[in-house]
Motif scaffolding. Sequence first.
Motif, short mmCIF file in Angstrom:
data_model
loop_
_atom_site.label_atom_id
_atom_site.label_comp_id
_atom_site.label_asym_id
_atom_site.label_seq_id
_atom_site.Cartn_x
_atom_site.Cartn_y
_atom_site.Cartn_z
N UNK A 31 0.82 -1.21 0.00
CA UNK A 31 0.00 0.00 0.00
C UNK A 31 0.86 1.26 0.00
N UNK A 32 2.03 1.19 0.60
CA UNK A 32 2.92 2.35 0.68
C UNK A 32 3.37 2.81 -0.70
N UNK A 33 3.33 1.90 -1.68
CA UNK A 33 3.86 2.20 -3.01
C UNK A 33 2.74 2.45 -4.03
N UNK A 34 1.51 2.57 -3.55
CA UNK A 34 0.36 2.64 -4.45
C UNK A 34 0.26 3.88 -5.31
N UNK A 35 1.01 4.95 -4.97
CA UNK A 35 0.93 6.18 -5.76
C UNK A 35 2.29 6.65 -6.27
N UNK A 36 3.29 5.78 -6.19
CA UNK A 36 4.64 6.16 -6.57
C UNK A 36 4.74 6.59 -8.03
N UNK A 37 3.98 5.92 -8.90
CA UNK A 37 4.04 6.21 -10.34
C UNK A 37 2.83 7.02 -10.82
N UNK A 288 7.61 -12.23 -9.71
CA UNK A 288 7.87 -11.50 -10.94
C UNK A 288 7.20 -10.14 -10.98
N UNK A 289 6.00 -10.05 -10.46
CA UNK A 289 5.31 -8.76 -10.43
C UNK A 289 6.01 -7.79 -9.48
N UNK A 290 6.39 -8.28 -8.30
CA UNK A 290 7.02 -7.40 -7.31
C UNK A 290 8.37 -6.88 -7.79
N UNK A 291 9.17 -7.75 -8.41
CA UNK A 291 10.48 -7.29 -8.85
C UNK A 291 10.35 -6.33 -10.03
N UNK A 292 9.31 -6.48 -10.84
CA UNK A 292 9.10 -5.53 -11.94
C UNK A 292 8.62 -4.18 -11.39
N UNK A 293 7.87 -4.19 -10.31
CA UNK A 293 7.52 -2.93 -9.64
C UNK A 293 8.80 -2.21 -9.20
N UNK A 294 9.69 -2.97 -8.58
CA UNK A 294 10.96 -2.38 -8.13
C UNK A 294 11.79 -1.88 -9.30
N UNK A 295 11.81 -2.62 -10.39
CA UNK A 295 12.59 -2.23 -11.57
C UNK A 295 12.07 -0.94 -12.18
N UNK A 296 10.76 -0.82 -12.31
CA UNK A 296 10.19 0.42 -12.86
C UNK A 296 10.59 1.61 -12.01
N UNK A 297 10.47 1.46 -10.69
CA UNK A 297 10.87 2.55 -9.79
C UNK A 297 12.36 2.86 -9.93
N UNK A 298 13.17 1.84 -10.00
CA UNK A 298 14.62 2.00 -10.09
C UNK A 298 15.02 2.77 -11.35
N UNK A 299 14.47 2.39 -12.50
CA UNK A 299 14.84 3.03 -13.76
C UNK A 299 14.29 4.44 -13.87
N UNK A 300 13.19 4.70 -13.20
CA UNK A 300 12.61 6.05 -13.20
C UNK A 300 13.16 6.92 -12.07
N UNK A 301 13.98 6.35 -11.23
CA UNK A 301 14.57 7.10 -10.13
C UNK A 301 13.56 7.54 -9.09
N UNK A 302 12.58 6.68 -8.81
CA UNK A 302 11.50 7.03 -7.89
C UNK A 302 11.69 6.38 -6.53
N UNK A 303 11.20 7.05 -5.51
CA UNK A 303 11.24 6.51 -4.15
C UNK A 303 9.86 6.64 -3.52
N UNK A 304 9.55 5.72 -2.63
CA UNK A 304 8.27 5.78 -1.93
C UNK A 304 8.36 6.74 -0.75
#
Length: 304
Positions: A31-37, A288-304
């Motif tokens: 839930x903490x990451x629900x609005x990161x993107x 696979x879904x969780x690590x892709x969430x992390x990857x999207x954040x990583x490549x976009x330089x986003x933090x929760x």
Amino acid sequence: MLRHLIEPGDFSKEDYEILFGLADRIVENPEKFGNVCNGKLLASLFFEPSTRTRLSFESAMYRLGGNVVGFADAKVSSTAKGESLTDTLRTVENYCDIAAMRHPKEGAALLCSKKMTKMPIINAGDGGHQHPTQTLTDLMTIRHYKGKFENLTIGLCGDLMFGRTIHSLMRQMARYDGVNFVFISPEELKMPRQFKDEIDSSRYTETDDLKTAIKDLDILYMSRVQRERFVSEEEYLRLKDFFILDNDKMKNAREDMIVLHPLPRVNEIATEVDSDKRAVYFEQAKFGMYIRMALIMFLLGLEA
């Protein structure tokens, strides 16, 4: 700096640890990451059929609060009209923040990444070459169940000739100390020489006997014989049932061995194995879904 993920070697071991740590935090508190993107768009560009990978990427972006545009069939893209692949991607870059692309031709993602100025490209599979986000999924699963990457014996079984998931995982795991491989396949589908040449010959053995080889493994990675990689239907039908993992073979395996599979399964793992606690391939798909969430954040330089 604009970064892409085209093959597993694009990221250092330290990058991987950052990704796994972020994925762990997502699993613990999604839930903490629900609005990161929020306000971000993922281009889902699948020029080749996919179910798990495409839906995993799209689910990841939606769960991060972003949105998705794209297609699941090359026939509906402008490449069907003759537009070059790079022109398509350069156009998409004007609309989207990040792209996940699957293409049947080896090197397609790398080619497009060289033309990008602001949109990260994630290779979601290019022909029989690489599938780095499946490798991330596999690594996260191994880390979860084994607690380490070093000093493991990994059996790679099935289609080693064309299996891009196999090739990507082998390359990444070879970076860790004490990792050895057992290549289990029919003669016609052996690991290509180019991949074997990347590691010392003392680190692998080859066999066509799954039942015997399984007793020495920490991890068994099964793969299907892919119909779409064969020119001859007769050749496919002859080889597709060469190895089937069943309860009888599992009796020879260690109690702490785990069975991985990138899915889809055809019949290379009997459904009776699904109830074995060592069969973790459906959990693997969830990771696979969780690590892709992390990857999207990583490549976009986003933090929760």
